[in-house]
Design a protein around this motif. Structure first.
Motif, PDB file in Angstrom:
ATOM      1  N   MET A   1      68.514  26.007  27.617  1.00 26.97           N
ATOM      2  CA  MET A   1      69.040  26.695  28.768  1.00 26.97           C
ATOM      3  C   MET A   1      68.877  28.208  28.602  1.00 26.97           C
ATOM      4  O   MET A   1      68.516  28.894  29.537  1.00 26.97           O
ATOM      5  CB  MET A   1      70.508  26.323  28.948  1.00 26.97           C
ATOM      6  N   ALA A   2      69.135  28.719  27.413  1.00 24.29           N
ATOM      7  CA  ALA A   2      68.999  30.155  27.158  1.00 24.29           C
ATOM      8  C   ALA A   2      67.556  30.594  27.328  1.00 24.29           C
ATOM      9  O   ALA A   2      67.273  31.664  27.878  1.00 24.29           O
ATOM     10  CB  ALA A   2      69.506  30.497  25.762  1.00 24.29           C
ATOM     11  N   THR A   4      65.313  29.203  29.290  1.00 19.73           N
ATOM     12  CA  THR A   4      65.034  29.183  30.724  1.00 19.73           C
ATOM     13  C   THR A   4      65.563  30.447  31.388  1.00 19.73           C
ATOM     14  O   THR A   4      64.881  31.073  32.188  1.00 19.73           O
ATOM     15  CB  THR A   4      65.676  27.942  31.389  1.00 19.73           C
ATOM     16  N   ARG A   5      66.772  30.829  31.044  1.00 22.28           N
ATOM     17  CA  ARG A   5      67.369  32.041  31.633  1.00 22.28           C
ATOM     18  C   ARG A   5      66.580  33.285  31.212  1.00 22.28           C
ATOM     19  O   ARG A   5      66.371  34.191  32.013  1.00 22.28           O
ATOM     20  CB  ARG A   5      68.826  32.175  31.236  1.00 22.28           C
ATOM     21  N   ARG A   8      63.532  33.458  33.260  1.00 21.12           N
ATOM     22  CA  ARG A   8      63.879  33.847  34.623  1.00 21.12           C
ATOM     23  C   ARG A   8      64.104  35.355  34.708  1.00 21.12           C
ATOM     24  O   ARG A   8      63.661  36.003  35.649  1.00 21.12           O
ATOM     25  CB  ARG A   8      65.116  33.102  35.101  1.00 21.12           C
ATOM     26  N   VAL A   9      64.786  35.914  33.726  1.00 18.80           N
ATOM     27  CA  VAL A   9      65.029  37.359  33.715  1.00 18.80           C
ATOM     28  C   VAL A   9      63.705  38.107  33.666  1.00 18.80           C
ATOM     29  O   VAL A   9      63.505  39.089  34.389  1.00 18.80           O
ATOM     30  CB  VAL A   9      65.932  37.745  32.517  1.00 18.80           C
ATOM     31  N   ASP A  44      67.069  24.411  35.454  1.00 17.15           N
ATOM     32  CA  ASP A  44      68.057  24.196  36.505  1.00 17.15           C
ATOM     33  C   ASP A  44      67.375  24.347  37.869  1.00 17.15           C
ATOM     34  O   ASP A  44      66.723  25.355  38.130  1.00 17.15           O
ATOM     35  CB  ASP A  44      69.173  25.229  36.349  1.00 17.15           C
ATOM     36  N   ASP A  47      67.862  27.629  39.576  1.00 15.59           N
ATOM     37  CA  ASP A  47      67.073  28.730  39.024  1.00 15.59           C
ATOM     38  C   ASP A  47      65.650  28.705  39.561  1.00 15.59           C
ATOM     39  O   ASP A  47      65.096  29.734  39.942  1.00 15.59           O
ATOM     40  CB  ASP A  47      67.038  28.668  37.491  1.00 15.59           C
TER      41      ASP A  47
END
Length: 76
Positions: A1-2, A4-5, A8-9, A44, A47
């Motif tokens: 998850m981290a 993926t984030r 995204r950033v 997600d 996202d």
């Protein structure tokens, strides 16, 4: 998850860097493609949806034909 984030950033940063008052260059498009291709399938859905909206993409899946239709309408 981290992970993926973090991706995204990075994608968000690249999208903000593009000046929306001018046409996107071929180089900029080529730089965005790997971001989309590498976006994890397990990410997600919210996202992914946010990223696609920012890029002006609309994806529609036809389960009978197993085809995704993509419409691009970049925000100008």
């Amino acid at each position: 998850m981290a992970e993926t984030r973090a991706e995204r950033v990075q994608a968000d940063g690249r999208m903000r860097a593009i000046n929306r008052k001018r046409e996107i260059t071929e180089k900029e498009i080529k730089e965005m493609i790997p971001t989309m291709a590498e976006f994890p399938r397990g990410a997600d859905p919210a996202d992914r949806n946010d990223l696609y909206k920012q890029m002006g993409l609309r994806l529609v899946y036809d389960p009978l034909q197993r085809v995704v239709t993509v419409e691009a309408r970049p925000n100008v």
